[in-house]
Design an enzyme around this catalytic site. Structure first.
Site, mmCIF file in Angstrom:
data_model
loop_
_atom_site.group_PDB
_atom_site.id
_atom_site.type_symbol
_atom_site.label_atom_id
_atom_site.label_comp_id
_atom_site.label_asym_id
_atom_site.label_seq_id
_atom_site.Cartn_x
_atom_site.Cartn_y
_atom_site.Cartn_z
ATOM 1 N N HIS A 136 -50.171 29.969 -6.892
ATOM 2 C CA HIS A 136 -49.372 30.794 -7.383
ATOM 3 C C HIS A 136 -48.097 30.979 -6.512
ATOM 4 O O HIS A 136 -46.788 30.968 -7.345
ATOM 5 C CB HIS A 136 -50.151 32.125 -7.258
ATOM 6 C CG HIS A 136 -49.269 33.379 -7.685
ATOM 7 N ND1 HIS A 136 -49.435 34.020 -8.859
ATOM 8 C CD2 HIS A 136 -48.437 34.276 -6.800
ATOM 9 C CE1 HIS A 136 -48.688 35.115 -8.799
ATOM 10 N NE2 HIS A 136 -47.994 35.059 -7.563
ATOM 11 N N GLU A 137 -48.144 30.540 -5.547
ATOM 12 C CA GLU A 137 -46.814 30.709 -4.506
ATOM 13 C C GLU A 137 -46.014 29.578 -4.677
ATOM 14 O O GLU A 137 -44.993 29.750 -4.499
ATOM 15 C CB GLU A 137 -47.263 31.149 -2.998
ATOM 16 C CG GLU A 137 -48.046 32.054 -2.680
ATOM 17 C CD GLU A 137 -47.451 33.493 -2.917
ATOM 18 O OE1 GLU A 137 -46.330 33.304 -2.814
ATOM 19 O OE2 GLU A 137 -48.115 34.540 -2.963
ATOM 20 N N HIS A 184 -43.442 30.435 -7.446
ATOM 21 C CA HIS A 184 -42.410 30.909 -6.985
ATOM 22 C C HIS A 184 -41.206 29.847 -6.428
ATOM 23 O O HIS A 184 -40.210 29.922 -6.766
ATOM 24 C CB HIS A 184 -42.494 32.010 -5.687
ATOM 25 C CG HIS A 184 -43.116 33.185 -6.261
ATOM 26 N ND1 HIS A 184 -42.808 33.982 -7.443
ATOM 27 C CD2 HIS A 184 -44.328 33.870 -6.019
ATOM 28 C CE1 HIS A 184 -43.334 35.233 -7.703
ATOM 29 N NE2 HIS A 184 -44.349 34.929 -6.828
ATOM 30 N N HIS A 190 -39.668 27.999 -9.161
ATOM 31 C CA HIS A 190 -38.483 28.707 -9.671
ATOM 32 C C HIS A 190 -37.187 28.609 -8.860
ATOM 33 O O HIS A 190 -36.300 28.143 -9.084
ATOM 34 C CB HIS A 190 -39.050 30.015 -9.726
ATOM 35 C CG HIS A 190 -38.354 30.679 -10.959
ATOM 36 N ND1 HIS A 190 -38.361 32.154 -11.231
ATOM 37 C CD2 HIS A 190 -37.351 30.387 -11.796
ATOM 38 C CE1 HIS A 190 -37.608 32.641 -12.047
ATOM 39 N NE2 HIS A 190 -36.790 31.480 -12.490
#
Length: 808
Positions: free
Chosen positions: A588-589, A592, A595
């Site tokens: 999940h991290e 980021h 992105h």
């Protein structure tokens, strides 16, 4: 107007898994490792290509990398798995202190103050130039100048904000805080500077100016304009003064609401015999004189609600844990009224209207309402089936039971989950296949397959990192070379926050020749500024940059924070083993981070995660689907001792367990998102505003299970109302979008769709690379190939809601 953007972070906890020590491996240097066989280098058999449909398969680990890339790949695993290898790899004998993040201003704690002062001098020069603009050429440059102004301030604010909450040195923390305060004060002055607002307005009103702007430039101009509007800069002085007062009071009350929230009844004291069914060790720790002293808001209270057999005891615990103090609720309602006044002062109908105008895809509360209602309708059938299952479970114990009570849901959900757990192998066995180095290796392989980028360990220089455990990775593109710097601080320390987080310390941005020349000249004439070897180095404060096609770009500098346990054994070769939940968290991290890496825009205002707030969690949530995909796991998941591939049935079992009551969980989130909108609506300005009545009413209308009983006030514990006011729906919105992208773009992982380069390029080119520099609805319409989304609005929001949030 000019602001540092801090993205919301989700706080989670982990349970570490004990593991056996590993036999020692050969020591460094790396050239000795390239001949070692710890990964399968052969192509997968044909039967392995359909692994995702067979939960009983064992996952292979194909590798088609060139020898040099395989060496980088193996080193990546080694520096995370084997502490002694990292120690030798990162060792620097002697050398000059280069400063934190290779910023030479930060060689010592007080350097933060020097860096802040130097940055403010640069900022004031930009402000003077913007205020003096008069020609068409000067007005065309205003957006770039204001973006640079924001970047100058954010270089200090974002870095100082990270350091003051993470650095192990208290002195460094304090100096970073002072630097942050210094720059933040100046930023507030800019936010009420009418001259900047007026100059931007002149530029945006001139067709000869805007005709020369790119789509990205126009997007930045709109963001800056709205920031000015939200700061009430266009209002008379007395209203601007009141705006500042309200902003300060809202910050104070919001912090107090979160920090001081308390239950009406801090603890329950009940006979120990009432807790039959609860873990006896936990109950014993709470027992004194034959009585259990149970803190109302605690993990033990949550455990008791799931396991205590006595319905009457669970009822008492439920009431206590769902009833906030009257003071907490009063403070919450005061916060809502202050926000309503601020919105009215800024010319908005409600605070939700104000928030949704700022980098939000929804744009209006009416659109959010359409999304949430459509999502509730889509989710309701499955939620009702889950409630029926719970009632059937209750009737096994009490055949005469006609309905569920609120304190039954957790208890009977746990009973069903426990049966499911017993049907599979223990979850701690799964962690043996997820050593941290193997997982980092897998993430690099995944990104290579999808986007042509990989992680390469880089030896940190003296003074570059804040702790010896921090690994530096250079992010390398197969087409663009070095594209980002990633610092990984992933291991537990007593003085470190346990919350996983992604920080962008510096965003992508194109640096003009004029800017480099200006900074170079300033550094030659100002004794407080450092004299760098070249103008491009000076313009980047010594940090990483790239030169391609005649342009200079500052590289994204990113930090990932986690709290994984290092080995408790004395062996230097014992890797950290992750639970599946920790694996998901890291994926999940890293979503980021990818992105921020891929959205290398020309303007930092719209770079990386500085996109629409209700789109920011899409890439990270999408990564959770990759974490559970058989083909992706087959790229890396190996037993840390035997090197055997992961039996996918273990993951399939874990995923089924986690999703067992997914619709009920989603329904609760929908109601909380509706509550957030209702509390930030015009209703907050009415004399009869009653937050408790609003919450209970939403539960009765949209809940499939029993609502909270009268007298409870759970919303007084809803701390996200402070930080996510008006935008709490974003989590649900991005979860729906992530599932849609997974299904449409990556074919739900079928036939290795999660590793298809065409699919990755489609996502990157249509959505990820734009950051906030393009209308997000157009990005979604393109990546999903669904023209109904292109114009956004209420119909598009309702369409997204109709797709649902629960996975098959």
């Amino acid at each position: 107007m000019i602001k540092a953007v801090a993205r919301p972070r989700q706080w989670q906890q982990w349970i570490c898994t004990a593991c056996r020590s590993q036999r020692s491996r050969r020591a460094w240097p790396a050239r000795q490792y390239q001949h070692r066989r710890l990964i399968t280098t052969s192509r997968p058999a044909a039967s392995e290509l359909e692994l995702e449909t067979d939960p009983d398969s064992e996952l292979g680990s194909p590798s088609r990398e060139a020898p040099l890339l395989r060496e980088d790949d193996f080193i990546l695993r080694s520096v995370f798995d084997y502490p002694h290898i990292w120690k030798e790899f990162s060792h620097v004998s002697g050398g000059v202190n280069v400063g934190l993040f290779r910023n030479p201003y930060l060689k010592h704690p007080r350097g933060f103050l020097t860096f802040a002062r130097v940055s403010l001098k640069k900022a004031r020069a930009v402000v003077d130039r913007v205020l003096a603009a008069s020609s068409v050429a000067e007005y065309r440059a205003i957006v770039r100048e204001l973006d640079r102004l924001s970047d100058i301030l954010c270089r200090v604010l974002d870095m100082a904000d990270f350091v003051r909450v993470t650095h192990p040195s208290r002195l460094t923390q304090r100096m970073a805080s002072e630097a942050w305060d210094m720059v933040y004060q100046y930023m507030n002055e800019l936010n009420t500077m009418t001259g900047l607002h007026d100059q931007l307005a002149v530029a945006m009103a001139n067709p000869d100016v805007t005709a020369a702007w790119s789509e990205e430039e126009k997007a930045v101009a709109e963001v800056l304009k709205l920031d000015f509007t939200k700061s009430a800069v266009n209002l008379p002085q007395k209203y601007r003064d009141r705006f500042v007062e309200l902003s300060s009071e809202i910050s104070t009350v919001g912090s107090a609401f979160v920090q001081e929230m308390a239950p009406d009844q801090p603890a329950l004291v009940l006979p120990s015999g009432d807790f039959f069914g609860m873990d006896p060790l936990q109950a014993r720790d709470l027992t004194r004189g034959g009585k259990v002293h149970l803190p109302t808001l605690s993990g033990q209270a949550a455990l008791a609600l799931r396991t205590v057999h006595s319905a009457e005891t669970r009822k008492l615990i439920y009431y206590a844990s769902r009833t906030a103090s009257r003071r907490s609720v009063e403070m919450l309602e005061h916060l809502m009224k202050l926000r309503a006044e601020l919105a009215a002062l800024s010319g908005f109908e409600s605070y939700s209207h104000l928030v949704l105008r700022d980098r939000m895809m929804a744009r209006t509360p009416e659109a959010v309402d359409q999304f949430l209602r459509a999502l509730a309708a889509s989710n309701r059938p499955q939620a009702r089936r889950e409630m029926a299952e719970l009632l059937a479970e209750k009737q096994k114990v009490n055949p005469l039971a006609a309905s569920l009570d609120p304190w039954d849901k957790d208890y009977y959900s746990e009973a069903i989950r426990q049966r499911l757990k017993q049907s599979g192998r223990p979850s701690d066995h799964l962690s043996s296949y997820f050593s941290l180095g193997v997982v980092m290796q897998g993430l690099s392989r995944l990104f290579t397959e999808l986007y042509g980028i990989r992680f390469v360990p880089k030896q940190p220089l003296v003074g570059e990192t804040w702790h010896p455990d921090v690994r530096r990775l250079d992010v390398i593109s197969d087409t663009d070379g070095h594209v980002a710097v990633l610092y990984c601080d992933l291991f537990y320390r007593p003085d470190k926050s346990p919350n996983p987080a992604h920080f962008t310390l510096r965003c992508s941005r194109e640096i003009s020749e004029a800017e480099m020349a200006e900074v170079w000249e300033q550094s030659q004439n100002d004794p407080e500024m450092i004299r760098f070897a070249r103008p491009e180095i000076a313009a980047n404060d010594g940090m990483a940059f790239s030169e391609q096609g005649g342009s200079v770009r500052q590289l994204p500098t990113i930090v990932l924070i986690c709290d994984f346990p290092q080995s408790s054994t004395s062996s230097a070769d014992q890797p950290a083993l992750l639970s599946f939940f920790q694996l998901e968290t890291l994926f999940h991290e890293m979503g980021h981070a990818i992105h921020s890496i891929l959205a290398r825009t020309s303007f930092q205002t719209v770079a990386g995660t500085r996109c629409a707030t209700d789109l920011a969690e899409l890439p990270s949530t999408l990564m959770e689907y990759f974490a559970a995909d058989a083909a992706v796991l087959g790229q890396f998941a190996r037993h840390y001792e035997t090197n055997e591939p992961l039996p996918y049935r273990l993951v399939a079992h874990q995923v089924r367990l986690a999703r067992r009551f997914e619709a009920s969980d989603a329904e609760n989130q929908i109601i909380l998102a509706m509550l957030d909108q209702a509390l930030h609506s015009p209703a907050a300005r009415r004399p009869d505003f009653d937050s408790t009545a609003i919450f209970h009413g939403l539960q009765r209308v949209f809940g499939s299970g029993p609502p909270d009983p009268p007298g409870t006030r759970w919303h007084g514990f809803f701390g996200h109302l402070s930080g996510y006011g008006g935008a709490y729906y974003s989590y649900l919105f991005d979860r729906v979008l992530a599932q849609r992208v997974w299904d449409v773009v990556f074919s739900s992982g079928v036939r290795r769709g999660a590793l298809n380069r065409r699919n990755g390029e489609r996502l990157k080119e249509s959505l990820l690379k734009w950051g906030g520099g393009r209308d997000p609805w157009k990005c979604l319409a393109e990546v999903l190939q669904d023209g109904r989304l292109a114009d956004g609005g209420e119909k598009a929001m309702a369409l997204v809601g109709s797709w649902g949030s629960t996975r098959p």
